[in-house]
Each structure stands twice: as structure tokens, then as C-alpha cells.
Write a protein that holds these residues in place. Structure first.
Motif, mmCIF file in Angstrom:
data_model
loop_
_atom_site.group_PDB
_atom_site.id
_atom_site.type_symbol
_atom_site.label_atom_id
_atom_site.label_comp_id
_atom_site.label_asym_id
_atom_site.label_seq_id
_atom_site.Cartn_x
_atom_site.Cartn_y
_atom_site.Cartn_z
ATOM 1 N N SER A 1 -6.731 -9.100 46.220
ATOM 2 C CA SER A 1 -6.444 -10.064 45.483
ATOM 3 C C SER A 1 -5.312 -11.180 45.890
ATOM 4 C CB SER A 1 -5.882 -9.353 44.124
ATOM 5 O OG SER A 1 -6.871 -8.337 43.647
ATOM 6 N N LEU A 2 -4.335 -10.693 46.436
ATOM 7 C CA LEU A 2 -3.219 -11.445 46.834
ATOM 8 C C LEU A 2 -3.710 -12.533 47.959
ATOM 9 C CD1 LEU A 2 -0.140 -8.939 47.384
ATOM 10 C CD2 LEU A 2 -0.554 -10.681 45.711
ATOM 11 N N VAL A 3 -4.524 -12.228 48.907
ATOM 12 C CA VAL A 3 -5.083 -12.962 49.742
ATOM 13 C C VAL A 3 -5.886 -14.036 49.154
ATOM 14 C CG1 VAL A 3 -6.619 -13.227 51.728
ATOM 15 C CG2 VAL A 3 -5.007 -11.410 51.706
ATOM 16 N N LEU A 4 -6.972 -13.481 48.094
ATOM 17 C CA LEU A 4 -7.731 -14.539 47.440
ATOM 18 C C LEU A 4 -6.999 -15.523 46.642
ATOM 19 C CD1 LEU A 4 -10.883 -12.168 46.388
ATOM 20 C CD2 LEU A 4 -10.650 -13.633 48.362
ATOM 21 N N ILE A 5 -5.860 -14.910 45.958
ATOM 22 C CA ILE A 5 -4.926 -15.956 45.242
ATOM 23 C C ILE A 5 -4.501 -17.048 46.151
ATOM 24 C CG2 ILE A 5 -3.022 -16.131 43.728
ATOM 25 C CD1 ILE A 5 -4.114 -13.343 42.383
ATOM 26 N N ALA A 6 -3.927 -16.459 47.137
ATOM 27 C CA ALA A 6 -3.205 -17.468 48.057
ATOM 28 C C ALA A 6 -4.084 -18.563 48.577
ATOM 29 C CB ALA A 6 -2.621 -16.526 49.213
ATOM 30 N N ALA A 7 -5.231 -18.003 49.038
ATOM 31 C CA ALA A 7 -6.376 -18.889 49.386
ATOM 32 C C ALA A 7 -6.773 -20.273 48.373
ATOM 33 C CB ALA A 7 -7.589 -18.293 50.039
ATOM 34 N N LEU A 8 -6.846 -19.828 47.026
ATOM 35 C CA LEU A 8 -6.866 -20.721 45.962
ATOM 36 C C LEU A 8 -5.685 -21.582 45.964
ATOM 37 C CD1 LEU A 8 -8.405 -21.832 43.481
ATOM 38 C CD2 LEU A 8 -7.371 -19.925 42.190
ATOM 39 N N VAL B 1 -14.585 -32.526 54.049
ATOM 40 C CA VAL B 1 -14.604 -32.608 55.463
ATOM 41 C C VAL B 1 -13.489 -32.586 56.145
ATOM 42 C CG1 VAL B 1 -14.906 -34.399 57.334
ATOM 43 C CG2 VAL B 1 -16.258 -34.607 55.220
ATOM 44 N N VAL B 2 -12.165 -32.846 55.951
ATOM 45 C CA VAL B 2 -10.982 -32.603 56.673
ATOM 46 C C VAL B 2 -10.555 -31.212 56.635
ATOM 47 C CG1 VAL B 2 -8.676 -33.283 56.686
ATOM 48 C CG2 VAL B 2 -10.465 -35.245 56.288
ATOM 49 N N TYR B 3 -10.547 -30.671 55.405
ATOM 50 C CA TYR B 3 -9.797 -29.431 55.124
ATOM 51 C C TYR B 3 -10.609 -28.285 56.012
ATOM 52 C CZ TYR B 3 -7.750 -25.423 52.706
ATOM 53 O OH TYR B 3 -6.969 -24.168 52.664
ATOM 54 N N PRO B 4 -12.086 -28.038 55.613
ATOM 55 C CA PRO B 4 -12.937 -27.008 56.449
ATOM 56 C C PRO B 4 -12.899 -27.240 58.062
ATOM 57 C CG PRO B 4 -14.277 -27.879 54.696
ATOM 58 C CD PRO B 4 -12.939 -28.900 55.092
ATOM 59 N N LEU B 5 -12.660 -28.455 58.568
ATOM 60 C CA LEU B 5 -12.720 -28.829 59.783
ATOM 61 C C LEU B 5 -11.350 -28.296 60.393
ATOM 62 C CD1 LEU B 5 -14.531 -32.069 60.516
ATOM 63 C CD2 LEU B 5 -15.379 -29.826 60.688
ATOM 64 N N VAL C 1 4.165 -20.555 48.663
ATOM 65 C CA VAL C 1 3.998 -19.371 47.821
ATOM 66 C C VAL C 1 2.600 -18.607 48.746
ATOM 67 C CG1 VAL C 1 3.108 -18.307 45.661
ATOM 68 C CG2 VAL C 1 4.665 -20.110 45.644
ATOM 69 N N SER C 2 1.666 -19.441 48.801
ATOM 70 C CA SER C 2 0.550 -18.770 49.541
ATOM 71 C C SER C 2 0.873 -18.061 50.699
ATOM 72 C CB SER C 2 -0.471 -19.874 49.681
ATOM 73 O OG SER C 2 -0.066 -20.966 50.602
ATOM 74 N N ALA D 1 -9.749 -13.262 55.804
ATOM 75 C CA ALA D 1 -10.196 -13.500 54.209
ATOM 76 C C ALA D 1 -9.507 -14.737 53.734
ATOM 77 C CB ALA D 1 -9.504 -12.365 53.483
ATOM 78 N N ARG D 2 -8.472 -14.898 54.366
ATOM 79 C CA ARG D 2 -7.664 -16.324 53.935
ATOM 80 C C ARG D 2 -8.804 -17.401 54.106
ATOM 81 N NH1 ARG D 2 -2.470 -17.994 56.950
ATOM 82 N NH2 ARG D 2 -2.327 -19.272 55.149
ATOM 83 N N GLU D 3 -9.634 -17.549 54.862
ATOM 84 C CA GLU D 3 -10.423 -18.851 55.218
ATOM 85 C C GLU D 3 -11.602 -18.837 53.836
ATOM 86 O OE1 GLU D 3 -9.911 -20.484 57.627
ATOM 87 O OE2 GLU D 3 -8.518 -18.892 58.534
ATOM 88 N N VAL D 4 -11.376 -17.997 52.945
ATOM 89 C CA VAL D 4 -12.221 -18.427 51.598
ATOM 90 C C VAL D 4 -11.659 -19.754 51.014
ATOM 91 C CG1 VAL D 4 -10.859 -16.960 49.846
ATOM 92 C CG2 VAL D 4 -13.276 -17.357 49.778
ATOM 93 N N SER D 5 -10.404 -20.062 51.682
ATOM 94 C CA SER D 5 -9.891 -21.433 50.878
ATOM 95 C C SER D 5 -10.796 -22.500 51.344
ATOM 96 C CB SER D 5 -8.349 -21.410 51.442
ATOM 97 O OG SER D 5 -8.411 -21.737 52.990
ATOM 98 N N MET D 6 -11.421 -22.581 52.572
ATOM 99 C CA MET D 6 -12.327 -23.377 52.738
ATOM 100 C C MET D 6 -13.229 -23.804 51.902
ATOM 101 S SD MET D 6 -13.000 -23.378 56.952
ATOM 102 C CE MET D 6 -13.259 -21.707 57.144
ATOM 103 N N LEU D 7 -13.794 -22.795 51.282
ATOM 104 C CA LEU D 7 -15.072 -22.803 50.208
ATOM 105 C C LEU D 7 -14.412 -23.464 48.814
ATOM 106 C CD1 LEU D 7 -16.628 -19.305 50.789
ATOM 107 C CD2 LEU D 7 -17.036 -21.528 51.796
ATOM 108 N N PHE D 8 -13.045 -22.964 48.530
ATOM 109 C CA PHE D 8 -12.496 -23.682 47.295
ATOM 110 C C PHE D 8 -12.317 -25.098 47.593
ATOM 111 C CE2 PHE D 8 -10.311 -19.327 46.791
ATOM 112 C CZ PHE D 8 -11.329 -18.812 45.607
ATOM 113 N N ALA D 9 -11.780 -25.371 49.005
ATOM 114 C CA ALA D 9 -11.497 -26.829 49.282
ATOM 115 C C ALA D 9 -12.689 -27.682 48.758
ATOM 116 C CB ALA D 9 -10.812 -26.992 50.378
#
Length: 301
Positions: free
Chosen positions: A7-14, A92-96, A240-241, A260-268
Motif C-alpha cells: 500500500s505504501l509503494v502504490l500510494i508513493a507511486a501515485l 511520453v516523457v515520464y514513462p521513457l 514524501v513518496s 512495484a514503484r514502476e506502476v507510477s508510469m501507468l498513473f502518469a
């Protein structure tokens, strides 16, 4: 990984994707970078002072040298990222940027450091490259470039977004190596590394701004009035993240936390498609998913 660290990692990614969305919408430049550094230094001063009082007295030349080097690399990374957001799309920029860093690290390690990857690692590299190609436009872009019709505004914006995304990823790889060595081998506190590194960035940014001001007056007073809200949010939220991921790493293996942090790419990518109206969101989302899966496979190989 149990529910709490996950949960902490997913919230951090968001949170990470969210402050990047704010940075993208702000259209900030070097002035914005300095502004957020000042906010971070003030807001997180109690934490920085406490950790500094506890640990900094034992640091020698190696530790301080790594802190300064980390601050300089982070400054370059942040300036390049902000520039990328001004000329390219978030999706484009964030996932790359996030996906190319582990790819570059793996390629350097296998090419020059004598390390070897298992099949899963090479599958991960394939997933990252496939995701990059999809975000870049897929077969349609390749066909248009072969035909010589790649000069329209949308294609130029895509090219610039790719260039700055990959360049940002290079600097992410740089600071990952430096910060990892500082924390694991030189005994620097991760939180103190982040806070003192931020303080080190400020003189570098002041020098950059002075040079820019000599070329063209910047109008700092009006800029501060315009940008204080996004700068306040980014400067307050961005650490914070990082702290949440560090805390999660104390409860779960880093080999599980980092991918697990890389789920942030999907959010972005979702933010770029739904909130910023960026085009081709379906293809870019699938590309970001391929990059995230590739990173996870690469780190598990």
C-alpha cells in the motif's frame, strides 16, 4: 510483499506521478526548480535538522563529496525533466524517463562490468524497448519516418519528448548509482542525502539562473506570484513518496519494492490521457504497461 508495504509503494507511486503532473501543468523552468528547492528546504527543515544533528557530524570527505555530486546530478535531472515537460507530453516523457533508467543500467552492466542476464532479464529489456516503440508511435511512426513525412508539429513534439525522456532516464541512472553507493557503502542516511542534496542544488541553480538572467532578464518577482502554488505543492509533496518507499523497504525486500514503484508510469500515462487530453492514450498506456512489466522482469532476473 504484505499489504502494508504494498500500500505504501502504490500510494508513493501515485504521489510521484501526481507531482510530475503538477510540474508538467506548471510549465516550469529553472526558476521553478529553484523555487521548489527553497520550499523543500523550508518545509522539511525540522526533519533535515534532526537527521543532520544525529548523523552529519560523522561524515567525512567521501560522504560530503557524494552528497554534493548527488545534488548536482539531481539538479541536472530536474532541469531536463522540466524542459521535457515543456516541449513534450507527460505520457511520453515520464514513462521513457522511468523505464529507460533500468534499461541503461542493465546494458552498461552487461557490456562493461562483466555481469550476465538470465532469460527473464532479456525478456524485460525486450518489454522496455517494445514499450518505448509503442509510446513513440509504433509502426505508424516508423512508416512516416521512412516516407520522409516526419516534420509535422505533432511528430516534432513526439521526437522532443522522446529525446528529453531518454536523457532524463540517463540522469536517473546516474543518480541511482551515486545515491545507491552513498547509502549502501558510504553510510549516508537516505533522508539526509535527499535533504542535504537539495541544499547543494540551490547554489548550482542560482548560478544557472544568474547566467540566464545575464542573457535575458527573468522577471523573478512576477514569476513567483504566478508559480507559488504549484511550487509549494511540488516542494512539499515530492519528498514524501521517497520516504514512503524507504519505509516500505524496511518491511519488504527491495527487489519487490523497487519494481512495484514502476506502476507510477501507468498513473502518469492515465493522467496525460484523461487530464491533459494527450492523444493516443490507449497505445501509450499499453506501452507504459510493457515498460513497467519489463522493469519488473529485469529487476527479478
Amino acid at each position: 510483499m504484505t499489504a502494508l508495504p504494498l500500500s505504501l509503494v502504490l500510494i508513493a507511486a501515485l504521489i510521484h506521478a501526481s507531482w510530475n503532473l503538477i510540474a508538467k501543468k506548471s510549465g516550469g523552468d529553472a526558476r521553478f526548480a529553484l523555487f521548489t528547492c527553497v520550499v523543500l528546504a523550508i518545509v522539511w527543515a525540522p526533519v533535515g535538522i534532526w537527521f543532520g544533528w544525529r548523523d552529519a557530524g560523522s561524515y567525512g570527505a567521501l560522504q560530503w563529496g557524494l552528497i554534493v555530486l548527488s545534488g548536482a546530478i539531481h539538479m541536472a535531472y530536474y532541469l531536463i525533466l522540466l524542459r521535457g515537460y515543456r516541449v513534450g507530453d507527460l505520457s511520453v516523457v515520464y514513462p521513457l524517463a522511468r523505464g529507460s533508467a533500468p534499461l541503461l543500467t542493465a546494458l552498461v552492466a552487461t557490456s562493461f562490468l562483466g555481469e550476465a542476464l538470465r532469460l527473464l532479464g532479456w525478456l524485460g529489456i525486450t518489454g522496455i524497448v517494445l514499450g518505448i516503440l509503442l509510446i513513440a508511435g509504433g509502426p505508424a511512426l516508423l512508416r512516416s519516418l521512412r516516407a520522409g513525412h516526419g516534420g509535422d508539429d505533432a511528430t516534432q513534439r513526439l521526437r522532443l519528448g522522446m529525446q528529453y525522456g531518454l536523457l532524463t532516464g540517463l540522469f536517473i541512472a546516474f543518480y541511482s548509482v551515486v545515491d545507491g553507493y552513498a547509502v549502501k557503502h558510504a553510510g549516508v542516511s537516505p533522508i539526509l542525502l535527499d535533504y542535504l542534496g537539495n541544499l547543494c542544488r540551490m547554489p548550482f541553480l542560482l548560478a544557472v539562473l544568474y547566467w540566464l538572467h545575464l542573457r535575458n532578464p527573468l522577471g523573478l518577482r512576477d514569476y513567483v506570484k504566478q508559480m507559488w502554488r504549484p511550487a509549494l505543492i511540488v516542494g512539499t509533496v515530492s519528498p514524501v513518496s521517497y520516504v514512503m518507499v524507504l519505509y516500505a523497504a524496511t518491511m519488504a525486500p527491495l527487489s519487490q519494492v523497487a519494481p512495484a514503484r514502476e506502476v507510477s508510469m501507468l498513473f502518469a500515462t492515465l493522467f496525460g490521457g484523461h487530464l491533459l487530453g494527450e492523444r493516443d492514450k490507449g497505445r501509450r498506456l499499453f506501452g507504459a504497461l510493457c515498460i513497467a512489466a519489463g522493469v519488473i522482469a529485469l529487476t527479478q532476473s
